[in-house]
Motif scaffolding. Structure first.
Motif, PDB file in Angstrom:
ATOM      1  N   PRO A 102       0.826  -1.207   0.000  1.00 40.05           N
ATOM      2  CA  PRO A 102       0.000   0.000   0.000  1.00 40.05           C
ATOM      3  C   PRO A 102       0.865   1.263   0.000  1.00 40.05           C
ATOM      4  O   PRO A 102       1.869   1.341   0.695  1.00 40.05           O
ATOM      5  CB  PRO A 102      -0.809  -0.104   1.293  1.00 40.05           C
ATOM      6  CG  PRO A 102      -0.081  -1.091   2.140  1.00 40.05           C
ATOM      7  CD  PRO A 102       0.702  -1.974   1.223  1.00 40.05           C
ATOM      8  N   ASP A 154      -8.162   1.820   9.521  1.00 41.76           N
ATOM      9  CA  ASP A 154      -6.733   1.517   9.545  1.00 41.76           C
ATOM     10  C   ASP A 154      -6.048   2.204   8.371  1.00 41.76           C
ATOM     11  O   ASP A 154      -6.539   2.143   7.243  1.00 41.76           O
ATOM     12  CB  ASP A 154      -6.490   0.011   9.462  1.00 41.76           C
ATOM     13  CG  ASP A 154      -6.848  -0.714  10.744  1.00 41.76           C
ATOM     14  OD1 ASP A 154      -6.935  -0.049  11.789  1.00 41.76           O
ATOM     15  OD2 ASP A 154      -7.035  -1.939  10.691  1.00 41.76           O
ATOM     16  N   GLY A 155      -4.932   2.854   8.632  1.00 42.18           N
ATOM     17  CA  GLY A 155      -4.183   3.522   7.578  1.00 42.18           C
ATOM     18  C   GLY A 155      -4.685   4.907   7.226  1.00 42.18           C
ATOM     19  O   GLY A 155      -4.111   5.585   6.376  1.00 42.18           O
ATOM     20  N   SER A 203      -8.153   7.688   3.493  1.00 46.01           N
ATOM     21  CA  SER A 203      -8.074   6.291   3.912  1.00 46.01           C
ATOM     22  C   SER A 203      -7.814   5.410   2.700  1.00 46.01           C
ATOM     23  O   SER A 203      -8.369   5.669   1.630  1.00 46.01           O
ATOM     24  CB  SER A 203      -9.394   5.840   4.550  1.00 46.01           C
ATOM     25  OG  SER A 203      -9.707   6.622   5.662  1.00 46.01           O
ATOM     26  N   PRO A 204      -7.013   4.373   2.856  1.00 44.61           N
ATOM     27  CA  PRO A 204      -6.758   3.469   1.733  1.00 44.61           C
ATOM     28  C   PRO A 204      -8.060   2.870   1.194  1.00 44.61           C
ATOM     29  O   PRO A 204      -8.904   2.410   1.967  1.00 44.61           O
ATOM     30  CB  PRO A 204      -5.877   2.372   2.332  1.00 44.61           C
ATOM     31  CG  PRO A 204      -5.339   2.935   3.601  1.00 44.61           C
ATOM     32  CD  PRO A 204      -6.324   3.945   4.072  1.00 44.61           C
ATOM     33  N   ALA A 214       1.770   5.161   0.739  1.00 39.80           N
ATOM     34  CA  ALA A 214       1.519   6.064   1.852  1.00 39.80           C
ATOM     35  C   ALA A 214       0.381   7.013   1.479  1.00 39.80           C
ATOM     36  O   ALA A 214       0.276   7.453   0.329  1.00 39.80           O
ATOM     37  CB  ALA A 214       2.784   6.850   2.172  1.00 39.80           C
ATOM     38  N   ALA A 215      -0.467   7.293   2.432  1.00 36.90           N
ATOM     39  CA  ALA A 215      -1.582   8.205   2.185  1.00 36.90           C
ATOM     40  C   ALA A 215      -1.055   9.585   1.843  1.00 36.90           C
ATOM     41  O   ALA A 215      -0.096  10.065   2.450  1.00 36.90           O
ATOM     42  CB  ALA A 215      -2.487   8.266   3.404  1.00 36.90           C
TER      43      ALA A 215
END
Length: 120
Positions: free
Chosen positions: A17, A75-76, A50-51, A19-20
């Protein structure tokens, strides 16, 4: 065998994933998730990224606070705010939020500045 291992590492890294990152707000089109006002300035804006989800935008840091009250973020998820000094997005964890008394869209008077010592 080494080529197979290297190929697997490259593939896994590509699937990791990202990074935001903050998303550009479309002024005059995107609306605040709390008060529903159309965002006309990023001067006091914030967003939650958010992812795998659409970003959630706010026109006032007071709206962000009200929206987050009692909620647990995914989360994330990362919250970004506009740095009053640079007018750029910063991670809210690196920000100091102060009541300035300056006019804001919903009257909170809140603004954010980068915390001293945090990396830009």
């Amino acid at each position: 065998m080494a080529k197979l291992f290297l190929g697997t590492c490259v593939t896994l890294a590509a699937c990791a994933p990202a990074a935001a990152r903050p998303v550009d707000i479309r002024l005059g089109e995107d609306a605040c998730a709390h008060c529903r006002m159309t965002i006309v300035s990023t001067r006091t804006a914030a967003q939650i990224v958010s992812p795998g989800a659409e970003p959630i935008f706010f026109d006032d840091l007071g709206c962000l606070d009200a929206f987050r009250s009692g909620k647990t973020l995914a989360d994330g998820a990362v919250t970004f705010v506009i740095d009053r000094d640079s007018s750029g997005w910063i991670d809210a964890r690196d920000a100091v939020i102060r009541k300035t008394g300056e006019p804001t869209p919903m009257g909170s008077g809140l603004s954010a500045t980068r915390r001293k010592g945090s990396t830009p």
